[in-house]
Design a protein around this motif. Structure first.
Motif, PDB file in Angstrom:
ATOM      1  N   LEU A 104      -6.599  -6.729   1.948  1.00 55.54           N
ATOM      2  CA  LEU A 104      -7.084  -5.361   1.798  1.00 55.54           C
ATOM      3  C   LEU A 104      -8.404  -5.279   1.051  1.00 55.54           C
ATOM      4  N   GLY A 105      -8.788  -6.365   0.389  1.00 56.93           N
ATOM      5  CA  GLY A 105      -9.955  -6.273  -0.472  1.00 56.93           C
ATOM      6  C   GLY A 105      -9.627  -5.595  -1.779  1.00 56.93           C
ATOM      7  N   ILE A 106      -8.346  -5.637  -2.174  1.00 60.05           N
ATOM      8  CA  ILE A 106      -7.928  -5.011  -3.428  1.00 60.05           C
ATOM      9  C   ILE A 106      -7.390  -6.093  -4.352  1.00 60.05           C
ATOM     10  N   PRO A 107      -8.126  -6.417  -5.427  1.00 58.95           N
ATOM     11  CA  PRO A 107      -7.690  -7.511  -6.285  1.00 58.95           C
ATOM     12  C   PRO A 107      -6.433  -7.169  -7.076  1.00 58.95           C
ATOM     13  N   VAL A 139     -14.237  -9.559   2.328  1.00 60.34           N
ATOM     14  CA  VAL A 139     -12.804  -9.609   2.090  1.00 60.34           C
ATOM     15  C   VAL A 139     -12.240  -8.253   2.482  1.00 60.34           C
ATOM     16  N   GLY A 140     -11.108  -8.243   3.148  1.00 54.93           N
ATOM     17  CA  GLY A 140     -10.540  -6.970   3.559  1.00 54.93           C
ATOM     18  C   GLY A 140      -9.781  -7.109   4.855  1.00 54.93           C
ATOM     19  N   PRO A 141      -9.505  -5.978   5.519  1.00 57.67           N
ATOM     20  CA  PRO A 141      -8.616  -6.012   6.686  1.00 57.67           C
ATOM     21  C   PRO A 141      -9.062  -6.974   7.791  1.00 57.67           C
ATOM     22  N   LEU A 142     -10.360  -7.272   7.855  1.00 62.38           N
ATOM     23  CA  LEU A 142     -10.823  -8.105   8.970  1.00 62.38           C
ATOM     24  C   LEU A 142     -10.793  -9.592   8.667  1.00 62.38           C
ATOM     25  N   ILE A 164       0.823  -1.217   0.000  1.00 68.89           N
ATOM     26  CA  ILE A 164       0.000   0.000   0.000  1.00 68.89           C
ATOM     27  C   ILE A 164       0.853   1.263   0.000  1.00 68.89           C
ATOM     28  N   GLN A 165       2.154   1.119   0.263  1.00 66.63           N
ATOM     29  CA  GLN A 165       2.995   2.312   0.189  1.00 66.63           C
ATOM     30  C   GLN A 165       3.242   2.741  -1.250  1.00 66.63           C
ATOM     31  N   ALA A 170     -10.207 -10.278  -9.105  1.00 67.15           N
ATOM     32  CA  ALA A 170     -11.360  -9.391  -8.901  1.00 67.15           C
ATOM     33  C   ALA A 170     -12.653 -10.198  -8.925  1.00 67.15           C
ATOM     34  N   MET A 217     -12.900 -12.359  -5.856  1.00 70.52           N
ATOM     35  CA  MET A 217     -13.288 -11.545  -4.706  1.00 70.52           C
ATOM     36  C   MET A 217     -14.795 -11.322  -4.686  1.00 70.52           C
TER      37      MET A 217
END
Lengths: 355, 508
Positions: free
Chosen positions: B322-325, B344-347, B137-138, B331, B334
């Motif tokens: 992250l929920g980012i394909p 889907v994601g951080p949790l 993500i950076q 995609a 997901m």
């Protein structure tokens, strides 16, 4: 010997492919065979108009799968509710399926173009977001809903303003103060051509402030930009941000709705924050279904009926609510009136606020 | 640990294992046939997966994903027509091996390489997902722009014998990617020549068929009689690479290609074709025997196939955490998970740790299934080249036609294929390498998108370059690579001219 074996093998492959052939070419043939059928009622209609209504209702049953074109990325705000609907509809469509096909790009214009150019036979329909009206109002699109045959409205969602949890902006007012103190430098992330772009115009006009508005792409990828702190604040639908608010990464400052959202009772609405309902009317995220211009009325009725049934199905509603969507259904006539109002209010809004 | 055992328990059940096998098999078929590809296969199977429940659905879709990426090697190696974009770099060394009569061996190497890459990335997914996500993500739009420009210049400079022609080819690819509505805002129609069919741009499948398959058919038709490749291969049930093509000396290459592939996978939008091509150029640069590349060596096939399957595990990392394909296939996967009620994601890692392990295990098992199925299929595939070309070519044309019709259901694409085919034929016959064109096309619209975003974020190109970031470094590196490559090229040109000149004067 080898030669014979190879000939047999080749023959087998030809047969295998020939078997695939009709299946693959079916969709191309079908529109051709379909075309006379769909034209027949329209040419007959003027001669003996009394016949048409009696034949019409029973006439249209899908002979193959229907493609629902989602003009944005897979996994995004418009994709998820469409798939939830398509899942229910596929089980109740006389043995045929409704398939979601994502044709993203160019702020949703590509998918719309695809549907506009496809055969008006009821087998290709479009997910139409409110963003189209916004894009038309600000001159980005040349066409309106009148270039299509609108079918129905089927789902609504709510937009919200989000910042990172460690952001200095604790409330909406904090954000407004910060933007006013440093005009043009607070980065606001939106998806170009989407509804949030108008929300930003409305906020800027109301508060007399200026963001540095930047494009962060479709729903499924845009959260990264706020997570990494490359933008200071973003506007997106609640559904797209839910998992990040639950995990504690994001904090919501305001929702663009008339009343507080049941899942976020602590987040104020824009009305509470002093915005007029006129200003917020252009901020509600609605999705409709459009068919290519000239689609037979029976097909439109049939499809609208499917969506209505899905919107009344308890399990579908539950699935939608879990993702922060609301199953709101409007039939074709109601939706046409709604669209007319919506386009008018967007154009008015664009003239008043966006310049 | 108990989560892992739970996951193991739910994966080791006949239904799930069967679905992995079925998915992988379908994936290999879709991958191997030029014109059909993995996103099409995943999209077709998605509606079936709704009915299956979460774990079986994951098994089916991941199986297709793994099988599809690897299956492309079959037609790439045997026919020099990449079955999917991921296998473009596999043609470089795969097809020369087939010409030497080693097609079966080449496929065995590719299959084994795919397994290594896929398995490596599954392990990375299991243990390093969280820290790698933080790195991923950076990377902002400017860094992506830098990375893409760097990939474009590196591949253009290194693939093909003539550097200048490599760059020209890449620029043609960038040009083709510009056709259609502009990518960020859709406000401008570019180069559509008034044809609405071009507003959506040229599709990847059409481009690959046009550029690779049509010229290949034209060329082969020109040498029908003399060129029936006699692939004499050992009759075996199960193909693994020969002793000289596996073992200790390949370890560094495998590791390097796996790391490149996984890294490219984590970056959303770059995709397996970029991963494989970068890995190939890296392998060529680091190899002690550079001249062996593109003549049919095991290293070249490993570099491409290890990397493109390593992309898969990498692409799953940002999707899960992250929920980012990471690409178009993830995609769709997901979306399938979301419909199963999994957010889907951080949790995901805290709410459904067992599901994460299931995905890791399925990824690993799907790669294993791919290895077994494809290895068993090699004797069958290898016979394709024994089929006389006057039978084979019409078949290929038919495959291509089905492929191109399946994209949009319209005849226009067929004409487009012919136009692109003539372009491809003319370019190849004049020694313009095609891979830079494809890479330019694949990365073109994203490169533009990220550049425009960077300009929105930071105001001007100057402001972007002033930042000390990975993007700036990569843009400078790309410029350096280009300048050095072109300078070296002109130097050889100069020395050649000088030699010619002196030879000429000597004679006089």
């Amino acid at each position: 010997m080898k030669r014979i074996v190879s000939i047999i093998l080749a023959a087998m492959m030809v047969l295998a492919l020939a078997a695939c052939g009709p299946a693959a070419s079916d969709p191309t043939q079908a529109p051709n065979t379909q075309a006379p059928n769909t034209q027949a009622p329209s040419t007959e209609a003027p001669t003996n108009p009394t016949d048409a209504p009696t034949e019409a209702p029973a006439a249209w049953v899908p002979e193959r799968d229907i493609t629902l074109v989602n003009p944005y990325e897979a996994g995004g705000t418009s994709d998820i509710p469409s798939r939830i609907y398509a899942d229910y509809i596929s089980q109740h469509m006389d043995g045929r399926m409704m398939n979601v096909n994502c044709i993203g790009g160019a702020g949703g214009a590509l998918g719309a173009q695809e549907v506009m150019n496809s055969a008006a036979d009821g087998y290709t329909i479009l997910v139409a977001p409110a963003g189209y009206a916004m894009n038309y109002a600000k001159g980005g699109l040349e066409w309106t809903y009148e270039a299509f045959d609108p079918v129905c409205l089927y789902v609504t969602s709510v937009l919200a303003v989000a910042v990172r949890s460690d952001s200095p902006y604790k409330t909406y007012q904090d954000l407004v103060d910060a933007v006013k103190a440093d005009p043009g430098n607070i980065k606001m992330g939106i998806s170009t051509g989407g509804l949030p772009q108008f929300s930003v115009y409305a906020m800027e006009a109301h508060e007399d402030m200026k963001f540095n508005t930047v494009d962060i792409g479709g729903t499924s990828v845009k959260a990264t930009e706020l997570l990494a702190g490359r933008v200071d604040v973003m506007i997106d639908s609640l559904g797209g941000m839910q998992s990040y608010t639950e995990s504690g990464d994001f904090r919501l400052l305001a929702v663009f709705a008339d009343s507080r959202h049941p899942a976020y009772p602590d987040v104020p609405t824009m009305l509470e924050l002093g915005y007029t309902s006129e200003e917020t009317s252009v901020m509600s995220q609605v999705f409709g279904i459009w068919a290519p211009k000239g689609t037979p009325a029976e097909a439109i009725d049939y499809i609208a009926g499917l969506f209505e049934a899905a919107a009344n199905d308890a399990e579908t509603v539950e699935k939608l609510n879990a993702q922060c969507y609301t199953a709101s259904f409007m039939d074709t006539d109601e939706y046409m009136v709604y669209l007319k109002d919506m386009y008018e209010s967007f154009v008015d809004f664009a003239n008043t606020y966006a310049g | 640990m108990s989560n892992f055992l739970d996951a193991l328990g739910s994966v080791m059940n006949p239904e799930v294992l069967l679905l992995i096998l079925v998915g992988t098999f379908v994936g290999i078929i879709f991958g191997a046939i030029p014109g059909l590809n993995t996103p099409i296969a995943v999209a077709l199977l998605l509606p079936f997966s709704y009915k299956l429940g979460t774990i079986p659905a994951v098994a089916l879709l991941l199986g297709v994903y793994m099988g599809g990426i690897s299956g492309g090697l079959v037609s790439a190696i045997l026919l020099r027509i990449p079955g999917t974009a991921a296998a473009i770099a596999t043609t470089f060394d795969g097809y020369p091996m087939t010409r030497k009569g080693l097609g079966a061996e080449a496929m065995a190497i590719g299959t084994f390489g795919s397994f290594i890459g896929g398995a490596f990335s599954a392990i990375v997914l299991a243990f390093l997902a969280a820290p790698l996500t933080k790195i991923a993500i950076q990377f902002g739009p400017w860094d992506y722009f830098g990375l893409m420009v760097f990939a474009l210049s590196l591949v253009s400079a290194l693939v093909g014998k003539n550097v200048l022609k490599g760059y020209i080819s890449m620029l043609i690819g960038l040009f083709i990617s510009c056709i259609g509505l502009s990518s960020l805002d859709g406000l401008t129609k570019r180069f559509t020549l008034g044809m609405y069919q071009l507003e959506g741009g040229v599709s990847m499948v059409i481009l690959i068929i046009g550029i690779y398959a049509v010229p290949e058919i034209l060329r082969a038709a020109g040498r029908l009689k003399e060129d029936v490749t006699t692939a004499h291969f050992e009759k075996k049930r199960f193909y693994v690479p020969g002793k000289e093509n596996r073992g200790k000396k390949f370890w560094p290459l495998w590791l390097q290609s796996s790391i490149i592939g996984t890294f490219i996978g984590i970056m959303p939008g770059l995709g397996s074709s970029t991963g494989a091509m970068l890995s190939y150029t890296a392998a060529q640069k680091t190899s002690k025997e550079k001249e062996k590349f593109s003549t049919g060596c095991a290293e070249g096939i490993y570099a491409s196939e290890v990397a493109n399957n390593a992309v898969t595990g990498g692409a799953l990392i940002p999707m899960l955490s992250l929920g980012i394909p990471g690409d178009s296939v993830t995609a769709i996967i997901m979306a399938a998970l979301i419909l199963q009620g999994i957010s889907v994601g951080p949790l995901l890692f805290t709410q459904h740790p067992d599901l994460v392990y299931v995905i890791v295990l399925v990824t690993f098992l799907a790669n294993l299934a791919m290895f077994v199925i494809q290895s068993l299929g090699i004797p069958l595939f290898a016979r394709i080249v024994q089929v006389p070309r006057y039978y084979l070519l019409p078949l290929i044309v038919m495959c291509c036609a089905i492929g191109c019709i399946s994209v949009n259901n319209r005849l226009f694409d067929f004409y487009l294929i012919i136009v692109l085919g003539i372009l491809g034929y003319a370019m190849e016959n004049n020694n313009y390498p095609l891979p830079p064109l494809l890479l330019g096309f694949i990365l073109g619209s994203d490169t533009e998108l990220y550049l425009r975003r960077s300009l929105m974020y930071y105001g001007s190109f100057g402001n972007c370059m002033k930042m000390f970031s990975a993007g700036t470094v990569l843009v400078i590196a790309a410029v350096v690579v280009t300048v050095v490559a072109l300078a070296m090229k002109s130097e050889t040109l100069m020395s050649r001219l000088r030699r010619k000149g002196s030879a000429g004067t000597g004679k006089k």
